[in-house]
Scaffold this motif. Structure first.
Motif, PDB file in Angstrom:
ATOM      1  N   GLY A 276      -5.124   4.903   0.449  1.00  9.81           N
ATOM      2  CA  GLY A 276      -4.929   3.448   0.485  1.00  9.81           C
ATOM      3  C   GLY A 276      -4.633   2.845  -0.870  1.00  9.81           C
ATOM      4  N   CYS A 277      -3.983   3.601  -1.759  1.00 13.00           N
ATOM      5  CA  CYS A 277      -3.683   3.083  -3.101  1.00 13.00           C
ATOM      6  C   CYS A 277      -2.754   1.874  -3.011  1.00 13.00           C
ATOM      7  N   ARG A 278      -3.038   0.887  -3.849  1.00 13.41           N
ATOM      8  CA  ARG A 278      -2.212  -0.324  -3.885  1.00 13.41           C
ATOM      9  C   ARG A 278      -1.209  -0.228  -5.015  1.00 13.41           C
TER      10      ARG A 278
ATOM     11  N   THR B  73       0.855  -1.195   0.000  1.00 11.44           N
ATOM     12  CA  THR B  73       0.000   0.000   0.000  1.00 11.44           C
ATOM     13  C   THR B  73       0.884   1.236   0.000  1.00 11.44           C
ATOM     14  N   CYS B  74       0.421   2.287  -0.646  1.00 12.52           N
ATOM     15  CA  CYS B  74       1.190   3.533  -0.620  1.00 12.52           C
ATOM     16  C   CYS B  74       1.213   4.078   0.804  1.00 12.52           C
ATOM     17  N   ARG B  75       2.315   4.715   1.131  1.00 14.38           N
ATOM     18  CA  ARG B  75       2.570   5.174   2.491  1.00 14.38           C
ATOM     19  C   ARG B  75       2.126   6.620   2.703  1.00 14.38           C
ATOM     20  N   LEU B  76       1.778   7.334   1.609  1.00 13.43           N
ATOM     21  CA  LEU B  76       1.792   8.792   1.713  1.00 13.43           C
ATOM     22  C   LEU B  76       0.449   9.509   1.789  1.00 13.43           C
ATOM     23  N   CYS B  77      -0.654   8.774   1.889  1.00 10.90           N
ATOM     24  CA  CYS B  77      -1.894   9.420   2.343  1.00 10.90           C
ATOM     25  C   CYS B  77      -2.928   8.358   2.678  1.00 10.90           C
ATOM     26  N   GLY B  78      -4.107   8.792   3.087  1.00  7.04           N
ATOM     27  CA  GLY B  78      -5.116   7.855   3.570  1.00  7.04           C
ATOM     28  C   GLY B  78      -5.952   7.205   2.487  1.00  7.04           C
TER      29      GLY B  78
ATOM     30  N   HIS C  95      -6.101  14.029  -1.846  1.00  7.91           N
ATOM     31  CA  HIS C  95      -6.349  12.620  -2.185  1.00  7.91           C
ATOM     32  C   HIS C  95      -6.512  12.508  -3.699  1.00  7.91           C
ATOM     33  N   PRO C  96      -5.440  12.774  -4.455  1.00  5.98           N
ATOM     34  CA  PRO C  96      -5.592  12.925  -5.908  1.00  5.98           C
ATOM     35  C   PRO C  96      -6.167  11.699  -6.617  1.00  5.98           C
ATOM     36  N   VAL C  97      -5.891  10.514  -6.126  1.00  6.51           N
ATOM     37  CA  VAL C  97      -6.362   9.334  -6.847  1.00  6.51           C
ATOM     38  C   VAL C  97      -7.860   9.104  -6.604  1.00  6.51           C
ATOM     39  N   ILE C  98      -8.334   9.452  -5.433  1.00  6.95           N
ATOM     40  CA  ILE C  98      -9.778   9.363  -5.169  1.00  6.95           C
ATOM     41  C   ILE C  98     -10.499  10.466  -5.940  1.00  6.95           C
TER      42      ILE C  98
ATOM     43  N   TYR D  94      -4.208   3.432 -10.434  1.00  5.60           N
ATOM     44  CA  TYR D  94      -3.641   4.783 -10.507  1.00  5.60           C
ATOM     45  C   TYR D  94      -2.854   5.140  -9.248  1.00  5.60           C
ATOM     46  N   LEU D  95      -1.825   5.930  -9.455  1.00  4.16           N
ATOM     47  CA  LEU D  95      -1.060   6.480  -8.330  1.00  4.16           C
ATOM     48  C   LEU D  95      -0.806   7.947  -8.626  1.00  4.16           C
ATOM     49  N   CYS D  96      -0.385   8.702  -7.606  1.00  2.00           N
ATOM     50  CA  CYS D  96       0.031  10.075  -7.890  1.00  2.00           C
ATOM     51  C   CYS D  96       1.554  10.152  -7.790  1.00  2.00           C
ATOM     52  N   MET D  97       2.123  11.256  -8.204  1.00  2.00           N
ATOM     53  CA  MET D  97       3.591  11.359  -8.252  1.00  2.00           C
ATOM     54  C   MET D  97       4.225  11.197  -6.883  1.00  2.00           C
ATOM     55  N   LYS D  98       3.535  11.740  -5.859  1.00  2.00           N
ATOM     56  CA  LYS D  98       4.062  11.620  -4.494  1.00  2.00           C
ATOM     57  C   LYS D  98       4.207  10.140  -4.137  1.00  2.00           C
ATOM     58  N   GLY D  99       3.178   9.376  -4.462  1.00  2.00           N
ATOM     59  CA  GLY D  99       3.218   7.942  -4.190  1.00  2.00           C
ATOM     60  C   GLY D  99       4.299   7.248  -5.004  1.00  2.00           C
ATOM     61  N   MET D 100       4.498   7.708  -6.226  1.00  2.00           N
ATOM     62  CA  MET D 100       5.471   7.055  -7.109  1.00  2.00           C
ATOM     63  C   MET D 100       6.920   7.299  -6.689  1.00  2.00           C
TER      64      MET D 100
END
Ligand code: SF4
Lengths: 98, 800
Positions: free
Chosen positions: B52-54, B45-50, B215-218, B79-85
């Motif tokens: 919960g992107c996988r 799971t991504c660590r950088l917001c709530g 929460h860019p992906v949501i 999908y992910l955002c750049m922060k998550g990537m």
């Protein structure tokens, strides 16, 4: 030299223009787009610093709503960091190592 | 890399992206999974917001080489955002803490110590405090970024071992009002539904959330829903600030900060006046209540309480661009749609009236029956990746035990003591200090030893300056567990280096009651260790220091387990099998084995493995979706509101008047100040500030000023301005923008630099129920101090 696969979302009525604008940005290649405003693009850049700058440019375009990342390949960059060829860019001076 | 391989990877990247949107590219369908010859792909799971992107991390020769989303994950669909990537860059950063560090006095430099010495020091520090000043002189302050296993084992040792409920965490600063709202309106914490409703909703009411950045992906899912159904789906965005989220809205309601209580009462007024409520739903499932004693009243009394909120009056109260007709239209859209989904975040929670603001959103849903059916939900978005899973469910706040149990109830304490195999009466009956009281107690030297895990209160508390005093004092022993130096490690005696995400195994629970595992994929650098190991070893030494076998008993089930996988699994098993059993967050079916087999994870309640393997409960309280709605049914109705906080098993509509902010602007401090997060940064930038790409995108905080206010103050774009309140002052560049409503400025809060740390200016007033501080509103004045200035970004080093 990271490679990223992106879905850029434009306002559907401007998808043509946005796809054109994306193609004009260095390192960005548009692979396709549809009438819903989805644009599939790949960024192949010298470094992830440049990639982030290109993403910022895309996010700043008037008719772009979101930029989603689907895939990032960063092996070359990781290898270079490990070999000491690339030092993680550190804007802070006098870092104390411990 | 050869050109052909590079081309191949590019095509694969394009095909992966195209597959998300069902686009056929004329370049042939390769197996994209083969694009990188990774040794393995590890799903986490991504660590950088709530959100919960996988994602999956590609690992080669023991190091991360690629990341990709998980297309089947029901949180992000790939999908992910750049922060998550970019978070893999955090793992390799040269600033990572890699050895235990100690100093006796806080003006000394740190010196390296061995783990054995470090754990002795930590045990002795806490034991001395207990012996001299009693158990309640010790405290644990954790984080919504810790894994559930970590929060659980820390609170177990604190409560069952050291016998104190001084267990808190930073979710008090972001989610506590949402907890209070859910408990008082629905009788149970956490949302009834989840993201699944986005694609089935016809009206989405976004209030107090800039989800496009937070929460860019949501947000992408909400945007897609609107763009695919431009005429059928209405989006209402209510916020004092126009933000990137407003770009997809049919209506942006811009109100004066704090007046949203009047706005929502006015929407309720319209719903009653125009008979837009759902009488059957009200008859079957709801009661009306008022006041501290929760007195039950009838609908006529509720209607009477709304008389002062006619749309005309409320529009005047709200100011901004809101008209009475807007309020009527919004109420009609909300009530009449086939499914209405509300989404909010810190704009509602970080308020002195945070619980009430939450209640008023829930009121609209209860009145109109916009709950428990497809597309309808009242969904509080979580800021941190594990505020829900770890802290709300795992017992990470001073008044709650794991499994949504209240500390003050003896029966519930006994259940936990029995599950732990420790004597009854061991967990004290009195809740501990809530966050603001805890750091006040540190100042007053009532707390003498504090363990701060994975968070930085020396930067993140509101009105932060006075709260640092105690932490900086040599009378208070401070232990920090973290991966990087922070403003709080500057106050530490002992710093313990921890493994990061994907360097250890553990579970996160995101916004929508969904628990998802992230297994270890790579080794932690240097001597960094998982927190679960640190706590186990510390507890054993504490038991010796205090000569108390019950402390050792708290970690006995975990002895001999290797720290990366077996140990967290044993902790998770105890928590889920023994402690969540029969509770509303029953997670017995969500074993590690089940969680590892899932693309995403499991939504509780999930009492059995078979059910967990389906993904769990999509809609709580609904028969056919939620197994507990069957087992706890009290009648034959389709919805069963069995939440533990409402003995009558009803939803409660609350009579809540509009009350303004704790500190409203006046002649001396004429502007509202609000603060928030920017897309590239996470909290205090201890992580994202070290990713140069993210830092460069936003190297320092700035303040947004409405053009009309800027003209009045003679402020031009990029001028340096001073923002001053009754508590402190900072200086930052100004951005002149049609964002904040006239009379309000909005500052980003991530910057670590002392001159730009906006939390020095914010107010520490808090909600009397949830104890969550009012970060979002205070009074300030702004003054131009110079033209544009070259500023340097700043991240703290080990010795400050
Ligand atoms: S939206 Fe949040 S969870 Fe998803 S990739 Fe971005 S930071 Fe990570």
């Amino acid at each position: 030299m990271p490679i990223g696969g992106f879905v850029v979302n434009a306002q559907p009525e401007f998808v043509n223009e946005v796809a054109g604008e994306l193609s004009d940005i260095d390192d960005v290649e548009v692979y396709g787009f549809d009438e819903k405003g989805n644009i599939v693009a790949v960024i192949d850049s010298e470094s992830s610093t440049i990639m982030e700058a290109q993403v910022k440019k895309i996010e700043g375009l008037d008719s772009v709503l979101t930029v989603g990342v689907a895939y990032l390949h960063a092996e070359d960059e990781v290898e270079k960091i490990e070999n000491g060829e690339l030092v993680i860019d550190n804007p802070f001076q006098n870092r104390k190592k411990h | 890399m050869s050109v052909t391989r590079r081309d191949f990877i590019k095509r694969s990247a394009a095909l992966t992206a195209a597959s998300y949107v069902g686009m056929n590219l004329p370049i042939g369908q390769h197996n994209v999974a083969q694009a990188v010859d990774a040794d393995k792909w590890v799903r986490g799971t991504c660590r950088l917001c709530g959100a919960g992107c996988r994602l999956e991390m590609g690992v080669k020769n023991g190091r991360p080489v690629a990341l990709r989303g998980v297309p089947k994950a029901r949180t992000n669909y790939g999908y992910l955002c750049m922060k998550g990537m970019l978070f893999y860059k955090i793992m390799q950063h040269p600033d990572r803490l890699v050895k235990p560090l100690y100093r006796e006095k806080k003006n000394q430099p740190f010196r390296e110590v061995s783990w054995d010495q470090a754990l002795d020091i930590a045990a002795k520090g806490f034991a001395d405090s207990v012996k001299k000043f009693g158990s309640d002189s010790t405290a644990y302050y954790g984080s919504g970024q810790c894994q559930t296993e970590e929060t659980y084992i820390f609170q177990k040792v604190m409560r069952g071992g050291l016998q104190t409920n001084n267990v808190e965490g930073n979710p008090r600063l972001c989610m506590a009002s949402a907890v209070g709202g859910y408990l008082t309106s629905f009788g149970a914490d956490e949302p009834i539904g989840g993201y699944d409703n986005i694609e089935r909703s016809y009206c989405i009411f976004i209030i107090g959330s800039n989800m496009a950045e937070a929460h860019p992906v949501i947000f992408r899912r909400v945007m897609r829903r609107k763009l695919d159904n431009p005429d059928k789906v209405k989006i209402i965005n209510a916020d004092p600030r126009i933000s990137p989220t407003s770009r997809i809205a049919d209506m942006h309601m811009q109100f004066r900060p704090g007046t949203d209580l009047a706005l929502m009462n006015a929407m309720a007024y319209v719903i009653l006046e125009e008979k837009l409520y759902n009488q059957k739903f009200l008859d079957d499932y709801c009661v009306f209540r008022v006041g501290k004693d929760k007195k039950q009243v009838n609908m006529a009394a509720f209607k009477e309480s709304l008389e002062k909120y006619t749309p005309e009056k409320a529009a005047r109260t709200c100011g901004g661009n809101i008209t009475a007709e807007d309020i009527r239209t919004a109420a009609r859209w909300f009530a009449k749609s086939q499914g209405t989904l509300s989404m909010w975040c810190m704009g509602i929670n970080q308020r002195k009236q945070g619980v009430w603001a939450n209640n008023l959103i829930h009121n609209l849903h209860i009145l109109t029956g916009q709950l428990c059916k497809p597309g309808a939900d009242s969904l509080s978005m979580t800021g941190q990746p594990n505020a829900c899973g770890g802290v709300r469910e795992g017992g990470g706040l001073c008044h709650i035990l794991p499994g949504h149990r209240l500390v003050k109830k003896e029966k519930l304490r006994n259940q936990v003591e029995d599950a732990w195999g420790i004597p009854r009466g061991r967990i004290p009956p009195k809740p501990g200090y809530h966050t603001m009281a805890m750091f006040q107690a540190v100042n007053e030297k009532k707390i003498r030893a504090i363990w701060i895990n994975c968070t930085s209160p020396a930067q993140s508390l509101p009105n932060v300056t006075p709260y640092r005093k105690g932490l900086q004092s040599d009378d208070v022993f401070v232990v920090c567990t973290d991966i990087f130096p922070t403003k709080t490690t500057e106050c530490a005696n002992l710093i313990l280096p921890t493994a990061f995400h994907f360097e250890k195994t553990g579970v996160y629970g995101c916004t929508e009651r969904r628990s998802q595992i992230t297994p270890k994929a790579v080794d932690a650098p240097g001597e960094a260790m998982p927190e679960v190991w640190i706590v186990r070893e510390w507890a054993l030494k504490l038991a010796k220091e205090l000569n108390d076998p019950v402390i050792a008993k708290c970690v006995e089930p975990f002895l001999g387990k290797e720290p990366d996988c077996e140990l967290p699994e044993a902790v998770w098993d105890e928590y889920t099998q023994k402690v969540t059993k029969g509770r509303d967050n029953d997670l017995r079916g969500a074993t590690y084995e089940v969680l590892k087999s899932m693309d995403d994870g499991v939504q509780w309640p999930a009492p059995t493995k078979e059910f967990a393997l389906t993904g769990g409960t999509v809609m709580k309280f609904v028969r056919g979706s939620d197994p507990m709605a069957e087992t706890l049914a009290k009648d034959d109705k389709p919805y069963q509101f069995y939440g533990p906080a409402h003995a009558d098993k009803k939803l409660w509509v609350w009579l809540r008047p509009y009350v303004g902010a704790d500190e409203e602007p006046d002649a001396e401090y004429p502007l509202y100040l609000s603060t928030g997060r920017i897309i590239d940064h996470w909290h205090t930038t201890s992580m994202t500030g070290r990713v140069p790409e993210l830092l460069r995108a936003n190297p320092y905080s700035y303040v947004e000023i409405n053009p009309k206010d800027a003209a009045r103050m003679g402020v031009k774009p990029n001028d340096m301005v001073e923002i001053e309140s009754r508590r402190g002052r900072v200086e930052m560049p100004a951005k002149v923008v049609e964002g904040p409503i006239e009379g309000m400025v909005f500052a980003y809060w991530h910057d670590m630099h002392e001159d730009r740390m906006i939390n020095k200016v914010c107010k520490d007033a808090y909600d009397p129920g949830s104890k969550e501080p009012e970060f979002k509103i205070c009074a300030c004045r702004v003054r131009r101090i110079s033209g544009p200035r070259a500023l340097k970004p700043y991240i703290t080093t080990l010795n400050g």
